[in-house]
Design a protein around this motif. Structure first.
Motif, mmCIF file in Angstrom:
data_model
loop_
_atom_site.group_PDB
_atom_site.id
_atom_site.type_symbol
_atom_site.label_atom_id
_atom_site.label_comp_id
_atom_site.label_asym_id
_atom_site.label_seq_id
_atom_site.Cartn_x
_atom_site.Cartn_y
_atom_site.Cartn_z
ATOM 1 N N SER A 20 -88.585 28.652 -37.316
ATOM 2 C CA SER A 20 -87.832 27.430 -36.854
ATOM 3 C C SER A 20 -88.255 26.296 -37.883
ATOM 4 O O SER A 20 -87.211 25.492 -38.212
ATOM 5 N N LEU A 21 -89.409 26.407 -38.409
ATOM 6 C CA LEU A 21 -89.659 25.510 -39.792
ATOM 7 C C LEU A 21 -90.110 26.650 -40.742
ATOM 8 O O LEU A 21 -91.187 27.300 -40.433
ATOM 9 N N GLN A 22 -89.615 26.443 -42.127
ATOM 10 C CA GLN A 22 -90.096 27.470 -42.832
ATOM 11 C C GLN A 22 -90.462 26.996 -44.393
ATOM 12 O O GLN A 22 -90.089 25.612 -44.658
ATOM 13 N N ASP A 23 -91.361 27.396 -44.984
ATOM 14 C CA ASP A 23 -91.870 26.950 -46.267
ATOM 15 C C ASP A 23 -90.567 27.311 -47.331
ATOM 16 O O ASP A 23 -90.420 28.380 -47.421
ATOM 17 N N VAL A 24 -90.275 26.335 -47.897
ATOM 18 C CA VAL A 24 -89.028 26.807 -49.087
ATOM 19 C C VAL A 24 -89.559 25.873 -50.261
ATOM 20 O O VAL A 24 -90.552 24.974 -50.596
ATOM 21 N N ARG A 25 -88.441 26.202 -51.208
ATOM 22 C CA ARG A 25 -88.670 25.290 -52.771
ATOM 23 C C ARG A 25 -87.242 24.600 -52.586
ATOM 24 O O ARG A 25 -86.299 25.163 -52.269
ATOM 25 N N VAL A 26 -87.491 23.505 -52.807
ATOM 26 C CA VAL A 26 -86.162 22.545 -52.981
ATOM 27 C C VAL A 26 -86.104 21.787 -54.370
ATOM 28 O O VAL A 26 -87.497 21.610 -55.161
ATOM 29 N N GLU A 27 -85.144 21.478 -55.063
ATOM 30 C CA GLU A 27 -85.132 20.700 -56.293
ATOM 31 C C GLU A 27 -85.561 19.232 -56.076
ATOM 32 O O GLU A 27 -85.645 18.577 -55.052
ATOM 33 N N VAL A 28 -86.185 18.894 -57.249
ATOM 34 C CA VAL A 28 -86.587 17.541 -57.305
ATOM 35 C C VAL A 28 -85.626 16.626 -57.094
ATOM 36 O O VAL A 28 -84.612 16.479 -57.772
ATOM 37 N N PRO A 29 -85.600 15.466 -56.286
ATOM 38 C CA PRO A 29 -84.433 14.860 -55.907
ATOM 39 C C PRO A 29 -84.259 13.929 -57.383
ATOM 40 O O PRO A 29 -85.135 13.378 -58.247
ATOM 41 N N ARG A 30 -82.860 13.561 -57.592
ATOM 42 C CA ARG A 30 -82.548 12.742 -58.721
ATOM 43 C C ARG A 30 -82.422 11.274 -57.905
ATOM 44 O O ARG A 30 -82.159 11.002 -56.874
ATOM 45 N N LEU A 31 -83.008 10.520 -58.636
ATOM 46 C CA LEU A 31 -83.285 8.998 -58.253
ATOM 47 C C LEU A 31 -81.813 8.193 -58.466
ATOM 48 O O LEU A 31 -81.371 8.069 -59.408
ATOM 49 N N ARG A 32 -81.872 7.507 -57.194
ATOM 50 C CA ARG A 32 -80.525 6.483 -57.339
ATOM 51 C C ARG A 32 -81.407 5.201 -58.047
ATOM 52 O O ARG A 32 -82.558 5.177 -58.044
ATOM 53 N N PRO A 33 -80.452 4.254 -58.341
ATOM 54 C CA PRO A 33 -80.958 3.049 -59.233
ATOM 55 C C PRO A 33 -82.174 2.359 -58.391
ATOM 56 O O PRO A 33 -83.274 1.899 -58.875
ATOM 57 N N HIS A 34 -82.044 2.332 -57.020
ATOM 58 C CA HIS A 34 -83.149 1.470 -56.469
ATOM 59 C C HIS A 34 -84.028 2.594 -55.641
ATOM 60 O O HIS A 34 -85.001 2.197 -54.840
ATOM 61 N N ASP A 35 -84.221 3.698 -55.832
ATOM 62 C CA ASP A 35 -84.903 4.732 -55.503
ATOM 63 C C ASP A 35 -86.466 4.513 -56.066
ATOM 64 O O ASP A 35 -86.436 4.430 -57.429
ATOM 65 N N VAL A 36 -87.296 5.099 -55.390
ATOM 66 C CA VAL A 36 -88.850 5.493 -55.962
ATOM 67 C C VAL A 36 -88.966 6.854 -55.626
ATOM 68 O O VAL A 36 -88.726 7.395 -54.618
ATOM 69 N N LEU A 37 -89.892 7.584 -56.545
ATOM 70 C CA LEU A 37 -89.966 8.936 -56.095
ATOM 71 C C LEU A 37 -91.393 9.008 -55.753
ATOM 72 O O LEU A 37 -92.282 8.574 -56.436
ATOM 73 N N VAL A 38 -91.747 9.559 -54.224
ATOM 74 C CA VAL A 38 -92.983 9.250 -53.955
ATOM 75 C C VAL A 38 -93.587 10.680 -53.735
ATOM 76 O O VAL A 38 -93.038 11.720 -53.529
ATOM 77 N N ARG A 39 -94.685 10.903 -54.144
ATOM 78 C CA ARG A 39 -95.540 12.083 -54.015
ATOM 79 C C ARG A 39 -96.385 12.113 -52.512
ATOM 80 O O ARG A 39 -97.120 11.015 -52.299
ATOM 81 N N VAL A 40 -95.630 12.640 -51.737
ATOM 82 C CA VAL A 40 -95.908 12.506 -49.980
ATOM 83 C C VAL A 40 -97.514 13.125 -50.054
ATOM 84 O O VAL A 40 -97.693 14.304 -50.245
#
Length: 333
Positions: A20-40
């Motif tokens: 139902s929920l799985q561990d996966v690998r995803v691409e690091v998101p590309r930032l839009r102009p007003h985005d911040v990239l957060v280490r959760v």
């Protein structure tokens, strides 16, 4: 392209199914102009997570859920002005974008605020979505303020939103707050949060009548299905109801004879529709952070799962699905 660890749903499977929920690998998101990239660092699980997960069909691309987070800013978009790399932040995000169950998440700065300095990441992650919902319900939908009077009934006062709404109403308005609770531990919880009186929301009309015999001017509802006729009995003429649930085919006609106003609250409205006042969510989260650091609002985290993985998030979803949790369930690193 660099990838990071995330937890995703690939189908609307029962939470008892390990897939139902799985561990996966995803691409690091590309930032839009007003985005911040957060280490959760920590997330909490809300009913919306369960609703989205169970409503999924087979997904070609893994669906990363999660709409509550606390973490540290790793990078900023070219138009970001309010936050800097290294700052600790909290937010609820945008339901139309990948969620917070990941190592790195891109989120618009206008719905992000610095987290309370007095809380850990886990304690902070319990609050953003419920704080936004409670704040918008009280101050945008019901238009309350310090001079407001009357009685506000809060159904499911020990739930995630109710737990914050009771605190904000007591701290920032003049209304009397009566909270619904069914279990002894829920009654104790809402009393500790400052509720003026407690009623049994399983016997709404009779029990609320005991603590507010003349009726209430205001009512907050996370559970409206099957309750509208009861609301018509307990809410005074010209009163107001604010609801956050999704009842199909809801009939509001019983409210008409008393001219009771019905308000919908969805905390994703601003980010989904990119409203001109989008930055209000950042502002209000900043206000809540100040209240927390001043000791006027407390975290609603009651369960902390030290396992930021598919297994840990499955357990969090399982607990939320029971509908019997008091406060919030948090998963952290």
């Amino acid at each position: 392209m660099t990838t990071v660890n995330a937890v995703a749903a690939l189908d609307g499977l029962p939470i008892s199914d390990p897939a139902s929920l799985q561990d996966v690998r995803v691409e690091v998101p590309r930032l839009r102009p007003h985005d911040v990239l957060v280490r959760v660092e920590a997330v909490s699980v809300n009913p919306v997570d369960v609703k989205v997960r169970t409503g999924l069909g087979p997904q070609e691309v893994p669906r990363v859920l999660g709409w509550d987070a606390a973490g540290t800013v790793e990078a900023v978009g070219e138009a970001v002005t309010s936050l800097s790399v290294g700052e600790e932040v909290w937010y609820a995000g945008d339901v139309t974008r990948p969620g917070s169950n990941t190592e790195l998440q891109a989120v618009d700065e206008r719905i992000v605020s610095r987290k309370p300095t007095s809380l850990s990441f886990a304690e902070a992650a319990a609050l953003p979505l419920t704080s936004i919902t409670a704040w918008e319900s009280l101050f945008d939908r019901l238009r309350l303020g310090p001079g407001s009077t009357g009685t506000l009934a809060v159904l499911a006062g020990a739930g995630g939103v109710g737990s914050v709404l009771v605190q904000l109403a007591k701290q920032l308005t003049g209304v009397r707050v009566v909270a619904g609770a069914g279990k002894p531990e829920s009654r104790s919880w809402v009393e500790d949060l400052g509720a003026d009186a407690v009623f049994d929301h399983h016997d709404l009309v009779a029990s609320l009548g005991e603590v507010a015999p003349d009726g209430v001017e205001l009512l907050f509802s996370p559970n409206s299905a099957g309750n509208v006729e009861a609301f018509a009995q307990v809410v005074k003429p010209f009163g107001h109801v604010v609801a956050i649930d999704d009842p199909v085919g809801l009939d509001l006609f019983p409210l008409k004879s008393r001219s009771i106003a019905w308000h919908w609250e969805l905390m994703f409205t601003r980010p989904v529709h990119q409203t001109p006042d989008l930055a209000e969510q950042s502002r209000l989260l900043g206000e809540v952070a100040a209240l927390v650091d001043a000791g006027r609002v407390r975290t609603t985290m009651t369960t902390a799962i030290d396992d930021f993985s598919a297994a840990g998030l499955r357990e969090a979803h399982r607990l939320v699905e029971t509908g019997r949790t008091v406060g919030k369930v948090v998963v952290h690193r």
